[in-house]
Design an enzyme around this catalytic site. Structure first.
Site, PDB file in Angstrom:
ATOM      1  CG  ASP A  80      -1.947   1.008   1.312  1.00 33.75           C
ATOM      2  OD1 ASP A  80      -2.839   0.945   0.459  1.00 33.75           O
ATOM      3  OD2 ASP A  80      -1.913   1.896   2.191  1.00 33.75           O
TER       4      ASP A  80
ATOM      5  CD  GLU B 182      -2.183   2.240  -3.559  1.00 36.98           C
ATOM      6  OE1 GLU B 182      -3.256   2.806  -3.783  1.00 36.98           O
ATOM      7  OE2 GLU B 182      -1.554   2.443  -2.511  1.00 36.98           O
TER       8      GLU B 182
HETATM    9  C1  GLC Z   1      -4.181   3.072  -0.657  1.00 36.47           C
HETATM   10  C2  GLC Z   1      -5.426   2.238  -0.526  1.00 36.47           C
HETATM   11  C3  GLC Z   1      -6.531   3.132  -0.099  1.00 36.47           C
HETATM   12  C4  GLC Z   1      -6.187   3.722   1.242  1.00 36.47           C
HETATM   13  C5  GLC Z   1      -4.844   4.431   1.199  1.00 36.47           C
HETATM   14  C6  GLC Z   1      -4.316   4.708   2.567  1.00 36.47           C
HETATM   15  O1  GLC Z   1      -4.293   4.032  -1.641  1.00 36.47           O
HETATM   16  O2  GLC Z   1      -5.679   1.590  -1.732  1.00 36.47           O
HETATM   17  O3  GLC Z   1      -7.743   2.458  -0.037  1.00 36.47           O
HETATM   18  O4  GLC Z   1      -7.166   4.643   1.627  1.00 36.47           O
HETATM   19  O5  GLC Z   1      -3.865   3.635   0.579  1.00 36.47           O
HETATM   20  O6  GLC Z   1      -3.902   3.520   3.182  1.00 36.47           O
END
Ligand code: GLC
Length: 581
Positions: free
Chosen positions: A244, A306
């Site tokens: 994440d 991500e």
């Molecule tokens: C990422 C997740 C999202 C979350 C953010 C903070 O972007 O996909 O859902 O709110 O991180 O953890």
């Protein structure tokens, strides 16, 4: 002759965009006008280079207990659906103990399961049951921040300024005579300041919700802790981690003011400096260390970034051979539904990842963006994030959205690389665009002062059976977000075995993709005009018609299409066909 995508050779040539296209390019299906075959690095191999990975958002997938929140036993009981669909792996969004300030992306304990979702034994059982069905399991790792309920943050509050406990987070004194101003001008991604003041007067950084304090990755204890968390889940048998906010862990040391609106996307246009909170070079050393750890485990365990990072060359740095295995291709998700835009983003993506020997990934929907069946029903070019869609916003055209979504999916599933699906997209599920505002749970809605709807519309529990309570989501009518009545039309049991349904379209596509090895194939462009895109992957020619007028399909045997051909056998607007040549 083309050579398979990612069979490495050393010379790198710029990708050729054909100067002039044939007037009716789809009639020249076998005249390659550009081949995507320029690789510079030794290509990676392994299951993940071509896998189709299905994202499960646990609270909205299947509720075994009837409390309106999906859970791990619910997922386990529905695994056969995913086998029938034909995916290779599942990625589970967080199920760890959490106050749920951000739907579980605020983790209070990285080594357990929240009672909302079950127990650690349920997680073990899910992993075992998935393995028994040849499904790999990827779990979510949230290293940028913990929950404010995490024992470390509670200890930091208790220990006070200057303590080792505060070192694990980003605590600073405020600005101004009495320190009453935040340490810098950063805004939270969810809206409002990125700093919150604590009782003794210091401030802590949270790029997201105040319930998600950012960790200090310069602290050796933080690094050691996450290596241990990785081991904990690797030892339990998971096949990988979706990381994440992978571009956020290291901040520019001086925490300089930014003065720009806060976005999660670190775009890097030449004239703009890189934001001090995103995509700092220091993140890569962390992933190299994690990679060494994963490589010491048997099997091929993977890391998926991500990282909202542009351009593609900058993103590709996360997937260099000694770092992560994959990174989500958000530039692809964000691209407009036009032939030139799709041609450009596909080409750029393949080139950037080929240069480092990594597979390209493709994704159209996830739990943070408007579902593509609705996004594509808005005027072309409408941004998919950060806003959701509310009842008083322009409403997508459902039929156009679904037609384009199906065409986009069929185009995507024929591309070489790995593809990500988000639960419910195999049903053609739209965004819930008329969700009552009082039901909203995403912190974005409150923190933006009700200017951004947020992401609840793509997170509504999914429908399995048209006539069951909560459309089969659980045994009762309870559902943590209200399901709209149109869910009945999209329910799995209405679509299963129904020719032409979105579910059957996905199933056939995934079956053909696996059978023909499309994920490890080669892309050759055959046509890239203003209205038509066509490429070849192995003995498959894929054509998408973005134009208003129907076009003749490529010569050959029609294997699959995202919608019916017209009376003269031509490919209508917003339709993709797969033709064997
Ligand atoms: C990422 C997740 C999202 C979350 C953010 C903070 O972007 O996909 O859902 O709110 O991180 O953890």
């Amino acid at each position: 002759m083309s050579r398979p995508h990612r069979r490495g050779h050393t010379e790198r040539q710029p990708h050729r965009r054909p100067a002039e296209l044939p007037a009716r390019p789809w009639e020249y299906a076998l005249n390659t006008i550009a081949t995507h075959q320029e690789q510079a690095a030794v290509p990676a191999t392994g299951w993940w280079t071509e896998a189709v990975i299905y994202q499960i958002y646990p609270r909205s997938f299947a509720d075994s207990g009837g409390d309106g929140i999906g859970d791990l036993p619910g997922i386990t009981a529905r695994l056969d659906h995913l086998v029938e669909l034909g995916v290779d792996a599942i990625w589970l969004s967080p199920f760890y103990p959490s106050p749920q300030a951000d739907a579980g992306y605020d983790v209070a304990d990285y080594r357990d399961v929240d009672p909302l979702f079950g127990t650690l034994a349920d997680a073990d059982n899910l992993i075992a049951q998935a393995r028994a069905r040849n499904l790999r399991v990827i779990v979510d790792l949230v290293p940028n921040h913990t929950s404010s309920a995490h024992r470390w943050f509670q200890a930091a509050l208790a220990a006070g300024p200057g303590s080792a406990e505060r070192q694990r987070y980003v605590f600073r004194d405020g600005r101004g005579a009495d320190g009453a101003e935040p340490p810098n001008d950063w805004q939270s991604v969810f809206g409002g300041p990125a700093w919150t003041r604590v009782a003794d007067g210091q401030w802590y950084l949270h790029l997201f919700d105040p319930g998600q304090p950012d960790l200090n990755w310069d602290d050796p204890e933080v690094r050691a802790e996450f290596l241990d968390v990785l081991r904990f889940w690797l030892d339990r048998g998971v096949d990988g981690f979706r990381v994440d906010v992978a571009h956020g862990l290291i901040k520019q040391a001086d925490l300089a003011d930014w003065r720009e609106p806060q976005e999660i996307l670190s775009g890097q246009e030449a004239e703009k400096p890189r934001p001090p909170m995103w995509d700092q070079d220091g993140v890569h050393e962390i992933y190299r260390e994690w990679r060494r750890l994963l490589d010491g485990y048997p099997g091929e365990r993977i890391l998926v970034a991500e990282a909202w990072v542009e351009p593609a060359e900058r993103l590709a740095r996360y997937v260099r051979p000694d770092e992560m295995h994959q990174a989500f291709n958000f530039e692809y998700l964000l691209a407009s539904w036009t032939a030139p835009a799709q041609y450009a983003v596909i080409t750029r993506s393949l080139e950037a990842t080929d240069a480092v020997g990594a597979p390209t990934t493709w994704v159209l929907s996830n739990h943070d963006v408007v579902r593509h069946a609705s996004r594509l029903g808005l005027p072309i070019g409408t941004a998919p994030r950060p806003n959701g869609i509310g009842v008083d916003d322009e409403q997508p055209d459902a039929a156009t959205g679904l037609r384009r979504a199906r065409a986009a999916t069929l185009l995507m599933l024929a591309l070489p690389g790995s593809a990500y699906l988000y639960q419910g997209e195999e049903l053609g599920l739209p965004e819930h665009t008329t969700l009552p505002d009082e039901a909203r749970q995403d912190p974005t809605w409150e923190r933006s002062g009700h200017t951004q709807r947020g992401r609840d519309g793509c997170r509504v529990p999914i429908p399995w059976e048209a006539d069951a309570p909560s459309y089969g989501f659980g045994p009762t009518d309870a559902s943590w977000l209200p399901q709209p009545p149109i869910w009945a039309e999209y329910a799995l049991d209405r679509q299963r075995g129904t020719p032409g349904s979105t579910y059957e379209m996905y199933r056939t596509a995934l079956h053909l993709r696996r059978e023909r090895g499309l994920g490890r194939g080669t892309l050759e462009w055959l046509a890239s005009g203003d209205e038509v895109l066509a490429f070849r992957n192995g003995n498959l020619v894929v054509l998408t018609n973005f134009g208003a007028a129907a076009v003749p399909p490529p010569a050959g045997k029609l294997l699959h299409s995202s919608g019916p051909l017209d009376e003269s056998g031509h490919v209508p607007t917003d339709t993709t066909v797969w033709v064997e040549v």
